[in-house]
Design a protein around this motif. Sequence first.
Motif, mmCIF file in Angstrom:
data_model
loop_
_atom_site.group_PDB
_atom_site.id
_atom_site.type_symbol
_atom_site.label_atom_id
_atom_site.label_comp_id
_atom_site.label_asym_id
_atom_site.label_seq_id
_atom_site.Cartn_x
_atom_site.Cartn_y
_atom_site.Cartn_z
ATOM 1 N N LEU A 1 -4.844 15.111 -3.244
ATOM 2 C CA LEU A 1 -4.697 14.712 -4.635
ATOM 3 C C LEU A 1 -3.395 13.941 -4.839
ATOM 4 O O LEU A 1 -3.363 12.924 -5.542
ATOM 5 C CB LEU A 1 -4.728 15.943 -5.548
ATOM 6 N N ARG A 2 -2.325 14.416 -4.230
ATOM 7 C CA ARG A 2 -1.034 13.727 -4.353
ATOM 8 C C ARG A 2 -1.101 12.340 -3.727
ATOM 9 O O ARG A 2 -0.573 11.368 -4.290
ATOM 10 C CB ARG A 2 0.067 14.553 -3.692
ATOM 11 N N ARG A 3 -1.746 12.241 -2.575
ATOM 12 C CA ARG A 3 -1.858 10.935 -1.930
ATOM 13 C C ARG A 3 -2.702 9.976 -2.777
ATOM 14 O O ARG A 3 -2.396 8.778 -2.871
ATOM 15 C CB ARG A 3 -2.455 11.094 -0.530
ATOM 16 N N ALA A 4 -3.761 10.509 -3.386
ATOM 17 C CA ALA A 4 -4.593 9.675 -4.260
ATOM 18 C C ALA A 4 -3.787 9.193 -5.457
ATOM 19 O O ALA A 4 -3.897 8.033 -5.874
ATOM 20 C CB ALA A 4 -5.817 10.458 -4.730
ATOM 21 N N ALA A 5 -2.958 10.079 -6.011
ATOM 22 C CA ALA A 5 -2.109 9.694 -7.146
ATOM 23 C C ALA A 5 -1.101 8.628 -6.730
ATOM 24 O O ALA A 5 -0.827 7.685 -7.489
ATOM 25 C CB ALA A 5 -1.384 10.919 -7.699
ATOM 26 N N ASP A 6 -0.565 8.749 -5.528
ATOM 27 C CA ASP A 6 0.354 7.727 -5.021
ATOM 28 C C ASP A 6 -0.352 6.381 -4.935
ATOM 29 O O ASP A 6 0.197 5.345 -5.331
ATOM 30 C CB ASP A 6 0.860 8.113 -3.625
ATOM 31 N N ASP A 7 -1.570 6.400 -4.412
ATOM 32 C CA ASP A 7 -2.327 5.153 -4.241
ATOM 33 C C ASP A 7 -2.648 4.503 -5.587
ATOM 34 O O ASP A 7 -2.500 3.288 -5.757
ATOM 35 C CB ASP A 7 -3.629 5.425 -3.476
ATOM 36 N N VAL A 8 -3.102 5.310 -6.538
ATOM 37 C CA VAL A 8 -3.440 4.772 -7.857
ATOM 38 C C VAL A 8 -2.178 4.277 -8.557
ATOM 39 O O VAL A 8 -2.164 3.212 -9.179
ATOM 40 C CB VAL A 8 -4.165 5.821 -8.726
ATOM 41 N N GLY A 9 -1.105 5.046 -8.445
ATOM 42 C CA GLY A 9 0.156 4.630 -9.052
ATOM 43 C C GLY A 9 0.653 3.309 -8.488
ATOM 44 O O GLY A 9 1.188 2.474 -9.219
ATOM 45 N N ARG A 10 0.452 3.119 -7.208
ATOM 46 C CA ARG A 10 0.858 1.855 -6.576
ATOM 47 C C ARG A 10 0.075 0.684 -7.165
ATOM 48 O O ARG A 10 0.621 -0.403 -7.390
ATOM 49 C CB ARG A 10 0.638 1.957 -5.068
ATOM 50 N N LEU A 11 -1.187 0.904 -7.429
ATOM 51 C CA LEU A 11 -2.015 -0.147 -8.029
ATOM 52 C C LEU A 11 -1.506 -0.521 -9.418
ATOM 53 O O LEU A 11 -1.523 -1.690 -9.806
ATOM 54 C CB LEU A 11 -3.471 0.312 -8.116
ATOM 55 N N THR A 12 -1.032 0.464 -10.179
ATOM 56 C CA THR A 12 -0.572 0.180 -11.544
ATOM 57 C C THR A 12 0.701 -0.642 -11.563
ATOM 58 O O THR A 12 1.051 -1.229 -12.592
ATOM 59 C CB THR A 12 -0.318 1.479 -12.350
ATOM 60 N N ARG A 13 1.401 -0.706 -10.443
ATOM 61 C CA ARG A 13 2.645 -1.471 -10.391
ATOM 62 C C ARG A 13 2.424 -2.898 -9.908
ATOM 63 O O ARG A 13 3.381 -3.655 -9.738
ATOM 64 C CB ARG A 13 3.666 -0.744 -9.503
ATOM 65 N N GLY A 14 1.181 -3.269 -9.674
ATOM 66 C CA GLY A 14 0.879 -4.620 -9.232
ATOM 67 C C GLY A 14 1.049 -5.633 -10.349
ATOM 68 O O GLY A 14 1.087 -5.290 -11.534
ATOM 69 N N PRO B 1 -0.134 -9.171 -12.524
ATOM 70 C CA PRO B 1 -1.397 -9.510 -13.195
ATOM 71 C C PRO B 1 -2.508 -9.911 -12.227
ATOM 72 O O PRO B 1 -3.660 -9.466 -12.368
ATOM 73 C CB PRO B 1 -1.001 -10.688 -14.102
ATOM 74 N N GLY B 2 -2.179 -10.729 -11.231
ATOM 75 C CA GLY B 2 -3.185 -11.158 -10.277
ATOM 76 C C GLY B 2 -3.704 -10.014 -9.427
ATOM 77 O O GLY B 2 -4.913 -9.914 -9.156
ATOM 78 N N GLU B 3 -2.801 -9.135 -9.020
ATOM 79 C CA GLU B 3 -3.198 -7.988 -8.201
ATOM 80 C C GLU B 3 -4.081 -7.027 -9.002
ATOM 81 O O GLU B 3 -5.072 -6.495 -8.483
ATOM 82 C CB GLU B 3 -1.956 -7.274 -7.687
ATOM 83 N N LEU B 4 -3.735 -6.803 -10.251
ATOM 84 C CA LEU B 4 -4.546 -5.920 -11.095
ATOM 85 C C LEU B 4 -5.951 -6.484 -11.294
ATOM 86 O O LEU B 4 -6.938 -5.746 -11.305
ATOM 87 C CB LEU B 4 -3.869 -5.720 -12.460
ATOM 88 N N ALA B 5 -6.042 -7.799 -11.434
ATOM 89 C CA ALA B 5 -7.345 -8.430 -11.644
ATOM 90 C C ALA B 5 -8.274 -8.221 -10.458
ATOM 91 O O ALA B 5 -9.507 -8.248 -10.605
ATOM 92 C CB ALA B 5 -7.159 -9.928 -11.907
ATOM 93 N N GLU B 6 -7.710 -7.983 -9.278
ATOM 94 C CA GLU B 6 -8.513 -7.817 -8.080
ATOM 95 C C GLU B 6 -8.861 -6.360 -7.779
ATOM 96 O O GLU B 6 -9.595 -6.074 -6.830
ATOM 97 C CB GLU B 6 -7.764 -8.417 -6.878
ATOM 98 N N VAL B 7 -8.360 -5.426 -8.575
ATOM 99 C CA VAL B 7 -8.622 -4.007 -8.324
ATOM 100 C C VAL B 7 -10.089 -3.674 -8.610
ATOM 101 O O VAL B 7 -10.609 -3.990 -9.680
ATOM 102 C CB VAL B 7 -7.707 -3.110 -9.194
ATOM 103 N N ASP B 8 -10.741 -3.038 -7.659
ATOM 104 C CA ASP B 8 -12.113 -2.554 -7.841
ATOM 105 C C ASP B 8 -12.017 -1.138 -8.405
ATOM 106 O O ASP B 8 -11.981 -0.156 -7.658
ATOM 107 C CB ASP B 8 -12.855 -2.566 -6.506
ATOM 108 N N VAL B 9 -11.944 -1.041 -9.727
ATOM 109 C CA VAL B 9 -11.713 0.250 -10.373
ATOM 110 C C VAL B 9 -12.860 1.225 -10.080
ATOM 111 O O VAL B 9 -12.644 2.426 -9.904
ATOM 112 C CB VAL B 9 -11.534 0.085 -11.890
ATOM 113 N N ARG B 10 -14.073 0.717 -10.012
ATOM 114 C CA ARG B 10 -15.216 1.589 -9.735
ATOM 115 C C ARG B 10 -15.064 2.268 -8.380
ATOM 116 O O ARG B 10 -15.302 3.470 -8.246
ATOM 117 C CB ARG B 10 -16.507 0.782 -9.779
ATOM 118 N N ALA B 11 -14.655 1.517 -7.367
ATOM 119 C CA ALA B 11 -14.475 2.087 -6.036
ATOM 120 C C ALA B 11 -13.341 3.111 -6.027
ATOM 121 O O ALA B 11 -13.442 4.167 -5.400
ATOM 122 C CB ALA B 11 -14.191 0.975 -5.031
ATOM 123 N N VAL B 12 -12.264 2.792 -6.736
ATOM 124 C CA VAL B 12 -11.137 3.719 -6.823
ATOM 125 C C VAL B 12 -11.581 5.017 -7.491
ATOM 126 O O VAL B 12 -11.273 6.125 -7.036
ATOM 127 C CB VAL B 12 -9.969 3.094 -7.613
#
Length: 280
Positions: free
Chosen positions: A133-146, A148-159
């Motif tokens: 759970l902690r590792r998943a939170a780290d991964d999701v948190g990393r995505l939130t720091r991307g 605009p272009g990086e966020l646009a490429e996030v596959d939220v459904r897969a996450v």
Amino acid sequence: MDGGRMPERAELRADCANCSGLCCVALPFTRSADFAMDKDAGEPCRNLLADSRCGIHADLRRRGFQGCTVFDCFGAGQKVTRETFAGRDWRDGPDVAHGMFQAFSVMRRLHELLWYLEEAVELPAAGPVRGELRRAADDVGRLTRGGPGELAEVDVRAVREKVDVLLLRAGELARAGVPGRREDRRGADLIGAKLKGADLRGACLRGAYLIAADLRGADLRSADLIGADLRDADLRGADLTGCLFLTRAQANSARGDAATRLPAAVERPAHWRPARPEPV
């Protein structure tokens, strides 16, 4: 998170004073019981002021905008405004607006996942999956720091699919400690159900349709409510102490009173009425 830090709940709570009114512009709504007018995505709400405040904030329900009082961005608005776009405003031009609206949509869903993950990590019974759970939170948190272009490429459904596996396991571990029969009503159609005083301790109500259900005095302790639709559900006098994955948006969409017991992380909605004695 940076240095392994889990997100603070304050970071996942809406701070409208530090947002450029993104939810009032980016999101569409249709004239209904929840909204007094139609509005297209990208069109500023007529109640939005030049300083990004709502002109009828204190009177939204009476003026026909109940939907606005239910919505929760989980802190995505201020994150996109202050961090992703470094204080820029959607009014700066069409390109900026498009990027902000797209980032806001992704950020809100990622922040919702972080809200669930933080709660799951804190569950005493979640020990066997706490590291994951902690590792998943780290991964999701990393995505939130991307950017605009990086966020646009996030596959939220897969996450979300990946995170949901862990949240389900954490919920099962927590519910396993509840004595007696634990009902599995996942995705059940309980619209308008008569559940007054029901013992739903430890029940799995993930994604259940509890619209306008009568849950007065029901025992929902340790019940898994992730994704449950509680619109207009009657929670007066119900006990939701320690229920799993309840959000402010779910509580705001329901009806309750001063006798309704909520988890510590969920504020009592301002529109809930004081408890009244049951008629004899």
